[in-house]
Scaffold this motif. Structure first.
Motif, short mmCIF file in Angstrom:
data_model
loop_
_atom_site.label_atom_id
_atom_site.label_comp_id
_atom_site.label_asym_id
_atom_site.label_seq_id
_atom_site.Cartn_x
_atom_site.Cartn_y
_atom_site.Cartn_z
N PHE A 174 -128.24 -25.18 -64.70
CA PHE A 174 -129.12 -25.88 -63.77
C PHE A 174 -128.34 -26.33 -62.53
CE2 PHE A 174 -132.06 -26.25 -67.38
CZ PHE A 174 -133.27 -25.99 -66.74
N THR A 175 -127.09 -26.70 -62.71
CA THR A 175 -126.27 -27.09 -61.56
C THR A 175 -126.14 -25.93 -60.58
OG1 THR A 175 -125.01 -28.67 -62.89
CG2 THR A 175 -124.01 -27.92 -60.85
N ASP A 176 -125.89 -24.73 -61.10
CA ASP A 176 -125.83 -23.55 -60.23
C ASP A 176 -127.13 -23.38 -59.46
OD1 ASP A 176 -123.24 -22.73 -61.09
OD2 ASP A 176 -124.12 -21.80 -62.87
N LEU A 177 -128.25 -23.57 -60.14
CA LEU A 177 -129.55 -23.33 -59.51
C LEU A 177 -129.89 -24.39 -58.47
CD1 LEU A 177 -131.57 -22.23 -62.65
CD2 LEU A 177 -130.51 -20.78 -60.90
N VAL A 178 -129.54 -25.64 -58.73
CA VAL A 178 -129.77 -26.69 -57.74
C VAL A 178 -128.96 -26.39 -56.48
CG1 VAL A 178 -129.40 -29.13 -57.22
CG2 VAL A 178 -130.37 -28.46 -59.43
N MET A 190 -138.20 -25.59 -56.99
CA MET A 190 -137.37 -26.34 -56.04
C MET A 190 -137.51 -25.86 -54.61
SD MET A 190 -133.82 -27.03 -58.16
CE MET A 190 -133.58 -25.36 -58.77
N TYR A 191 -138.39 -24.89 -54.37
CA TYR A 191 -138.49 -24.28 -53.03
C TYR A 191 -139.92 -24.39 -52.52
CZ TYR A 191 -138.53 -20.62 -49.44
OH TYR A 191 -138.66 -19.93 -48.27
N GLY A 192 -140.07 -24.97 -51.36
CA GLY A 192 -141.40 -25.11 -50.78
C GLY A 192 -141.60 -24.36 -49.49
N PRO A 252 -134.85 -32.39 -57.92
CA PRO A 252 -133.99 -33.02 -58.92
C PRO A 252 -132.73 -33.61 -58.31
CG PRO A 252 -133.73 -30.64 -58.99
CD PRO A 252 -134.85 -30.92 -58.03
N ASP A 253 -132.23 -34.65 -58.93
CA ASP A 253 -130.96 -35.24 -58.54
C ASP A 253 -129.84 -34.31 -59.02
OD1 ASP A 253 -128.62 -36.68 -58.27
OD2 ASP A 253 -129.46 -38.55 -59.01
N PRO A 254 -129.03 -33.77 -58.12
CA PRO A 254 -127.98 -32.83 -58.53
C PRO A 254 -126.96 -33.45 -59.48
CG PRO A 254 -127.69 -33.47 -56.24
CD PRO A 254 -129.02 -34.00 -56.66
N ARG A 255 -126.91 -34.77 -59.55
CA ARG A 255 -125.95 -35.45 -60.43
C ARG A 255 -126.54 -35.73 -61.80
NH1 ARG A 255 -125.48 -40.33 -56.42
NH2 ARG A 255 -127.70 -39.89 -56.61
N SER A 256 -127.81 -35.39 -62.00
CA SER A 256 -128.47 -35.71 -63.25
C SER A 256 -127.88 -34.92 -64.42
CB SER A 256 -129.97 -35.41 -63.13
OG SER A 256 -130.62 -35.60 -64.36
N ALA A 257 -127.77 -35.60 -65.56
CA ALA A 257 -127.25 -34.96 -66.76
C ALA A 257 -128.34 -34.90 -67.83
CB ALA A 257 -126.04 -35.70 -67.28
N VAL A 258 -129.52 -34.48 -67.43
CA VAL A 258 -130.67 -34.42 -68.34
C VAL A 258 -130.44 -33.35 -69.41
CG1 VAL A 258 -133.10 -33.73 -68.47
CG2 VAL A 258 -132.34 -35.33 -66.72
N MET A 310 -138.27 -32.13 -63.84
CA MET A 310 -139.03 -33.37 -63.61
C MET A 310 -138.26 -34.58 -64.12
SD MET A 310 -143.03 -32.72 -63.79
CE MET A 310 -143.11 -34.11 -62.69
N LEU A 311 -137.63 -34.47 -65.27
CA LEU A 311 -136.82 -35.57 -65.77
C LEU A 311 -135.61 -35.81 -64.86
CD1 LEU A 311 -136.92 -34.85 -69.60
CD2 LEU A 311 -137.97 -36.78 -68.41
N ALA A 312 -135.05 -34.73 -64.34
CA ALA A 312 -133.93 -34.86 -63.40
C ALA A 312 -134.37 -35.45 -62.07
CB ALA A 312 -133.27 -33.50 -63.18
N SER A 313 -135.67 -35.47 -61.83
CA SER A 313 -136.22 -36.09 -60.63
C SER A 313 -136.70 -37.50 -60.89
CB SER A 313 -137.39 -35.24 -60.10
OG SER A 313 -137.00 -33.91 -59.87
N SER A 314 -136.45 -38.00 -62.12
CA SER A 314 -136.83 -39.37 -62.53
C SER A 314 -138.34 -39.60 -62.45
CB SER A 314 -136.10 -40.41 -61.66
OG SER A 314 -134.70 -40.29 -61.81
N GLU A 315 -139.12 -38.58 -62.79
CA GLU A 315 -140.58 -38.71 -62.79
C GLU A 315 -141.04 -39.49 -64.03
OE1 GLU A 315 -142.20 -37.93 -60.29
OE2 GLU A 315 -141.25 -36.26 -59.26
N THR A 316 -142.16 -40.20 -63.89
CA THR A 316 -142.72 -40.96 -64.99
C THR A 316 -143.48 -40.02 -65.94
OG1 THR A 316 -144.82 -41.39 -63.88
CG2 THR A 316 -143.00 -42.93 -63.47
#
Length: 338
Positions: free
Chosen positions: A64-68, A104-106, A203-209, A310-316
């Protein structure tokens, strides 16, 4: 196409970029320039190509880090005026990576992922043909606005629906629920089916989800799912049929759903999770009432990608549930005619 059409090619390694190694077998070795040099008829496209050797890994080792980081590089390329993007990589994870990039692309310029089932040292290597078709698609106005696509065997697939269904066939990639959205025929791109874009997540690139995936099987009592869930921030359950699990498994899933997001998918590979057809203990109606989140038409692998990002983006939990309804096609039809 005009001379001004610009396409960025990001090489990540994979079978398409492999060569025989001294220790036996093939390993990633070829650069983006090497791949393009092997494509016949490329000059006739009149496309300006920008080459990026982004990674040199087998598809199974991408993260996922590569993809972010890749999604960020793609956005920068688009901001510089690139008309389309091609990503070459290993086929082991294309159905997951393409969907992650799509989420991740809009942007409007198309992002086209391709690769090869036969490495360059084999007779009938399919990499050059797939790469040529991908570049044609990325440079075509037909693909604009469709997000991330997968091009293989002269077929154009939406990243959300494509699956790898054979271990070695050049025709391994299919879209079981909707079929390909277009084709490459005699050098022309035809995309007659248009579809609504899915959600965009950041997503937060630092997330360790960490998101687990558990496939339900005969006699499953939920113990393995509990063990996975105890070490995960979220869990995808690939259930039987339209969303069923053994009755003995229900307490475990109910407990997990109170602690972490648990997504209910199907292990079948085609067709959606149902919502209200069955009412027995362990049925889709029962599990959804206990707080599990339906994946709809998203298969388990795609559901895991979406839940992870979504979890790496801190979504509820509410945002996760609403986004799954949108991404899975339950809130509106995912396909529309032009």
């Amino acid at each position: 196409m005009t001379v001004s059409t610009r396409v960025a090619v990001f090489s990540l390694g994979g079978t398409i970029a492999m060569a025989p190694s001294a220790g036996g077998g093939v390993t990633p070795a070829l650069t983006a320039g090497d791949l393009l040099a092997a494509v016949p008829g490329l000059e006739a496209l009149h496309v300006e190509l920008e080459m990026h050797d982004f990674r040199q890994l087998p598809g199974a080792s991408l993260s996922f880090t590569d993809l972010v980081e890749l999604a960020s590089a793609i956005r920068h390329a688009v901001d510089r005026g690139i008309d389309g993007v091609v990503v070459t990589q290993g086929t082991d994870t294309i159905e997951e990576t393409a969907y992650a990039l799509d989420l991740m692309y809009g942007g409007q310029p198309p992002v086209v992922v391709t690769g090869a089932m036969r490495n360059p040292a084999m007779a009938g290597a399919d990499g050059p043909a797939n790469l040529l078709a991908a570049i044609r698609t990325a440079a075509s106005g037909e693909a604009r606005g469709l997000g991330c696509l997968v091009v293989f065997n002269d077929q154009v697939h939406a990243a959300r629906w494509v699956r790898k269904t054979h271990t070695s066939s050049p025709a391994a990639f299919v879209s079981p629920n909707y079929g390909p959205v277009g084709h490459v025929i005699e050098g022309r791109i035809s995309v007659p089916l248009r579809f609504d874009r899915g959600p965009v997540v950041t997503p937060d690139p630092r997330s360790a989800v960490r998101v687990g995936l558990h496939t339900v099987a005969l006699g499953d009592d939920g113990g393995t799912a509990l063990a996975i869930g105890d070490r995960a921030d979220g869990l995808v359950v690939a259930a039987m049929g339209v969303g069923h699990v053994p009755a003995d498994m229900v307490p475990a899933l109910s407990e997990l759903a109170e602690r972490i997001p648990v997504v209910l998918a199907s292990r079948i590979g085609a067709g959606p999770v149902h919502e209200s057809t069955y009412g027995f203990n362990g049925s889709e109606r029962d599990l959804l009432a206990r707080g599990l989140i339906s994946s709809g038409y998203l298969d388990a692998l795609k559901a895991r990608v979406l839940l992870h990002l979504m979890l790496a983006s801190s979504e509820t939990r509410t945002q996760i549930t609403e986004t799954f309804a949108l991404a899975s096609g339950r809130s509106k039809s995912p396909v529309r005619l032009p």
